[in-house]
Design a protein around this motif. Structure first.
Motif, PDB file in Angstrom:
ATOM      1  N   ASP A  87      83.587 -12.968  -2.721  1.00 14.89           N
ATOM      2  CA  ASP A  87      83.455 -13.349  -4.129  1.00 14.89           C
ATOM      3  C   ASP A  87      82.458 -14.488  -4.325  1.00 14.89           C
ATOM      4  N   HIS A  88      81.628 -14.717  -3.325  1.00 11.26           N
ATOM      5  CA  HIS A  88      80.603 -15.766  -3.414  1.00 11.26           C
ATOM      6  C   HIS A  88      79.575 -15.392  -4.481  1.00 11.26           C
ATOM      7  N   PRO A  89      79.070 -16.373  -5.252  1.00 11.01           N
ATOM      8  CA  PRO A  89      78.075 -16.076  -6.297  1.00 11.01           C
ATOM      9  C   PRO A  89      76.830 -15.366  -5.770  1.00 11.01           C
ATOM     10  N   SER A  90      76.491 -15.602  -4.509  1.00 11.22           N
ATOM     11  CA  SER A  90      75.297 -14.976  -3.929  1.00 11.22           C
ATOM     12  C   SER A  90      75.644 -13.830  -2.992  1.00 11.22           C
ATOM     13  N   ALA A  91      76.760 -13.170  -3.263  1.00  7.21           N
ATOM     14  CA  ALA A  91      77.248 -12.121  -2.367  1.00  7.21           C
ATOM     15  C   ALA A  91      76.235 -10.987  -2.208  1.00  7.21           C
ATOM     16  N   THR A  92      75.589 -10.574  -3.308  1.00  2.73           N
ATOM     17  CA  THR A  92      74.643  -9.460  -3.208  1.00  2.73           C
ATOM     18  C   THR A  92      73.451  -9.823  -2.308  1.00  2.73           C
ATOM     19  N   ARG A  93      73.029 -11.083  -2.383  1.00  2.89           N
ATOM     20  CA  ARG A  93      71.937 -11.538  -1.515  1.00  2.89           C
ATOM     21  C   ARG A  93      72.376 -11.521  -0.053  1.00  2.89           C
ATOM     22  N   ASN A  94      73.581 -11.992   0.199  1.00  9.64           N
ATOM     23  CA  ASN A  94      74.084 -12.078   1.568  1.00  9.64           C
ATOM     24  C   ASN A  94      74.253 -10.696   2.196  1.00  9.64           C
ATOM     25  N   VAL A  95      74.722  -9.737   1.389  1.00 12.50           N
ATOM     26  CA  VAL A  95      74.834  -8.363   1.879  1.00 12.50           C
ATOM     27  C   VAL A  95      73.448  -7.813   2.209  1.00 12.50           C
ATOM     28  N   ALA A  96      72.486  -8.086   1.342  1.00 15.26           N
ATOM     29  CA  ALA A  96      71.117  -7.606   1.569  1.00 15.26           C
ATOM     30  C   ALA A  96      70.530  -8.188   2.856  1.00 15.26           C
ATOM     31  N   ILE A  97      70.783  -9.466   3.111  1.00 14.66           N
ATOM     32  CA  ILE A  97      70.291 -10.105   4.346  1.00 14.66           C
ATOM     33  C   ILE A  97      70.906  -9.437   5.573  1.00 14.66           C
ATOM     34  N   LEU A  98      72.220  -9.260   5.539  1.00 11.24           N
ATOM     35  CA  LEU A  98      72.916  -8.620   6.652  1.00 11.24           C
ATOM     36  C   LEU A  98      72.381  -7.212   6.916  1.00 11.24           C
ATOM     37  N   GLU A  99      72.310  -6.432   5.856  1.00 10.77           N
ATOM     38  CA  GLU A  99      71.844  -5.051   5.991  1.00 10.77           C
ATOM     39  C   GLU A  99      70.414  -4.994   6.528  1.00 10.77           C
ATOM     40  N   LEU A 100      69.567  -5.899   6.033  1.00  8.26           N
ATOM     41  CA  LEU A 100      68.162  -5.861   6.425  1.00  8.26           C
ATOM     42  C   LEU A 100      67.953  -6.323   7.863  1.00  8.26           C
ATOM     43  N   LEU A 101      68.667  -7.368   8.265  1.00  9.79           N
ATOM     44  CA  LEU A 101      68.544  -7.843   9.649  1.00  9.79           C
ATOM     45  C   LEU A 101      69.002  -6.764  10.637  1.00  9.79           C
ATOM     46  N   TYR A 102      70.089  -6.097  10.302  1.00 14.61           N
ATOM     47  CA  TYR A 102      70.609  -5.055  11.187  1.00 14.61           C
ATOM     48  C   TYR A 102      69.739  -3.797  11.145  1.00 14.61           C
ATOM     49  N   ALA A 103      69.181  -3.496   9.979  1.00 13.67           N
ATOM     50  CA  ALA A 103      68.393  -2.270   9.824  1.00 13.67           C
ATOM     51  C   ALA A 103      67.009  -2.363  10.440  1.00 13.67           C
ATOM     52  N   THR A 104      66.484  -3.572  10.583  1.00 16.00           N
ATOM     53  CA  THR A 104      65.103  -3.729  11.025  1.00 16.00           C
ATOM     54  C   THR A 104      64.934  -4.474  12.343  1.00 16.00           C
ATOM     55  N   GLY A 105      65.936  -5.258  12.746  1.00 18.13           N
ATOM     56  CA  GLY A 105      65.786  -6.063  13.952  1.00 18.13           C
ATOM     57  C   GLY A 105      64.835  -7.230  13.777  1.00 18.13           C
ATOM     58  N   ARG A 163      69.671  -8.864  15.748  1.00 21.41           N
ATOM     59  CA  ARG A 163      68.461  -8.282  16.357  1.00 21.41           C
ATOM     60  C   ARG A 163      68.829  -7.578  17.672  1.00 21.41           C
ATOM     61  N   HIS A 164      69.667  -8.235  18.470  1.00 16.03           N
ATOM     62  CA  HIS A 164      70.143  -7.607  19.705  1.00 16.03           C
ATOM     63  C   HIS A 164      70.903  -6.312  19.394  1.00 16.03           C
ATOM     64  N   THR A 165      71.709  -6.341  18.352  1.00 14.37           N
ATOM     65  CA  THR A 165      72.519  -5.182  17.979  1.00 14.37           C
ATOM     66  C   THR A 165      71.630  -4.022  17.546  1.00 14.37           C
ATOM     67  N   PHE A 166      70.626  -4.329  16.756  1.00 10.38           N
ATOM     68  CA  PHE A 166      69.655  -3.329  16.303  1.00 10.38           C
ATOM     69  C   PHE A 166      69.046  -2.592  17.496  1.00 10.38           C
ATOM     70  N   ALA A 167      68.534  -3.348  18.470  1.00 13.01           N
ATOM     71  CA  ALA A 167      67.870  -2.748  19.632  1.00 13.01           C
ATOM     72  C   ALA A 167      68.854  -1.960  20.488  1.00 13.01           C
ATOM     73  N   THR A 168      70.035  -2.534  20.712  1.00 17.95           N
ATOM     74  CA  THR A 168      71.041  -1.871  21.544  1.00 17.95           C
ATOM     75  C   THR A 168      71.475  -0.549  20.947  1.00 17.95           C
ATOM     76  N   HIS A 169      71.746  -0.531  19.653  1.00 25.13           N
ATOM     77  CA  HIS A 169      72.213   0.693  19.008  1.00 25.13           C
ATOM     78  C   HIS A 169      71.130   1.768  18.989  1.00 25.13           C
ATOM     79  N   LEU A 170      69.872   1.372  18.804  1.00 27.69           N
ATOM     80  CA  LEU A 170      68.787   2.354  18.835  1.00 27.69           C
ATOM     81  C   LEU A 170      68.699   3.016  20.212  1.00 27.69           C
ATOM     82  N   LEU A 171      68.699   2.200  21.265  1.00 31.03           N
ATOM     83  CA  LEU A 171      68.566   2.743  22.619  1.00 31.03           C
ATOM     84  C   LEU A 171      69.792   3.559  23.021  1.00 31.03           C
TER      85      LEU A 171
END
Length: 309
Positions: free
Chosen positions: A127-145, A249-257
């Motif tokens: 319920d954080h005021p910047s929740a949508t931003r935080n979700v976007a950061i998480l999704e983008l870091l995991y999606a791109t490495g 970033r580690h998770t991104f690479a590990t899951h791809l491989l």
């Protein structure tokens, strides 16, 4: 070999001016190597080959010596055989192909798929005021490495929402193109619509208008702020997990491989100059290892009885 070792020790003492303690260490290391050769059948000096040194390395490892001690003993042999070649005692240096890393390489820490899904779902419930931003950061870091520094410096103009690609400026000002999945793109669009546009409207003359991820003051987020955001999400939602941006970033690479991506593609996506930097991700999870074993080993599964049996 005794005479050659003595000549080498005199060289270290008289020309290299090594200390007494260093000379003693060299002498011990060479005596131990010579003793090993004698116990292995007495190989003559000119017959010492790469295989003999490999056996010696195995011998040192079996003694459970520390990696730094083993590295020092090998360094002694490198110096000795380099000198031996210079003195034309031998034409072949058996140490040329010997490689040994004194530091034990740590496997990168990563999240299992269920864990990363739990973190993202927790961020969505936040319920954080910047929740949508935080979700976007998480999704983008995991999606791109992406590195967290690259994410913080990312500008809207670097994101092509139509073809779902991001132009990342990495280390050394090197550019790479990374594809982005549907969920990360949707999260970024949601953040822009429900939060970012409002922040920009409140600061019409802001010099940071093109930066994608902004703080509540309209300034680009810092790496430290992103770390704080991720830790707060995990802590407040009772997730028993340790998180930091580089772990994504580690998770991104590990899951791809683990799911079949080739090494060269992952290297390019991560922006690694050397393939050796990407090879640390070639570990596989126990679940993946078990799944592969069950699929390929002919006797991994219990055979069912047929009606004829």
């Amino acid at each position: 070999m005794d005479a050659k070792v003595s000549a080498f020790i005199r060289y270290l003492l008289n020309e290299r001016r090594y200390s007494d303690l260093t000379i003693q260490a060299y002498q011990r290391d060479l005596n131990e190597f010579e003793g090993f050769l004698l116990s292995s059948g007495g190989v003559s000096f000119n017959e010492i080959a790469y295989q003999d040194v490999r056996l010696y390395l195995a011998f040192l490892t079996e003694k459970e010596l520390s990696r730094t001690t083993i590295a020092r003993k090998l360094s002694t042999l490198r110096s000795f055989f380099k000198y031996a070649v210079q003195q034309q005692w031998t034409e072949i240096n058996p140490m040329e192909l010997i490689q040994y890393n004194s530091k034990k390489q740590r496997l990168p820490d990563f999240f299992y798929e269920s864990e990363i899904n739990s973190i993202i779902e927790a961020a969505k419930r936040d319920d954080h005021p910047s929740a949508t931003r935080n979700v976007a950061i998480l999704e983008l870091l995991y999606a791109t490495g992406m590195r967290v520094s690259e994410c913080c410096q990312l500008k809207v103009s670097q994101v092509d929402f139509n073809i779902q690609m991001i132009r990342v400026i990495g280390k050394g000002n090197k550019e790479r193109i990374i594809p982005v999945g549907d969920q990360a793109i949707a999260a970024v669009l949601d953040y822009q619509k429900n939060l970012r546009d409002q922040l920009i409207a409140n600061i019409p003359n802001s010099p940071y208008r093109d930066f994608l991820f902004l703080s509540d003051k309209g300034k680009p987020l810092t790496a430290a702020q992103v770390r704080t955001i991720l830790n707060r999400i995990v802590d407040q939602h009772g997730l028993n997990l340790k998180i930091h941006p580089h772990k994504l970033r580690h998770t991104f690479a590990t899951h791809l491989l683990n799911n079949g991506a080739d090494m060269r593609s992952v290297q390019e996506l991560l922006g690694h100059v050397d393939l050796s930097s990407t090879q640390i991700y070639t570990h596989v999870t126990k679940d993946k290892l078990r799944q592969t074993y069950l699929q390929v080993h002919p006797r991994a599964k219990r055979q069912t009885k047929t009606e004829e049996d």
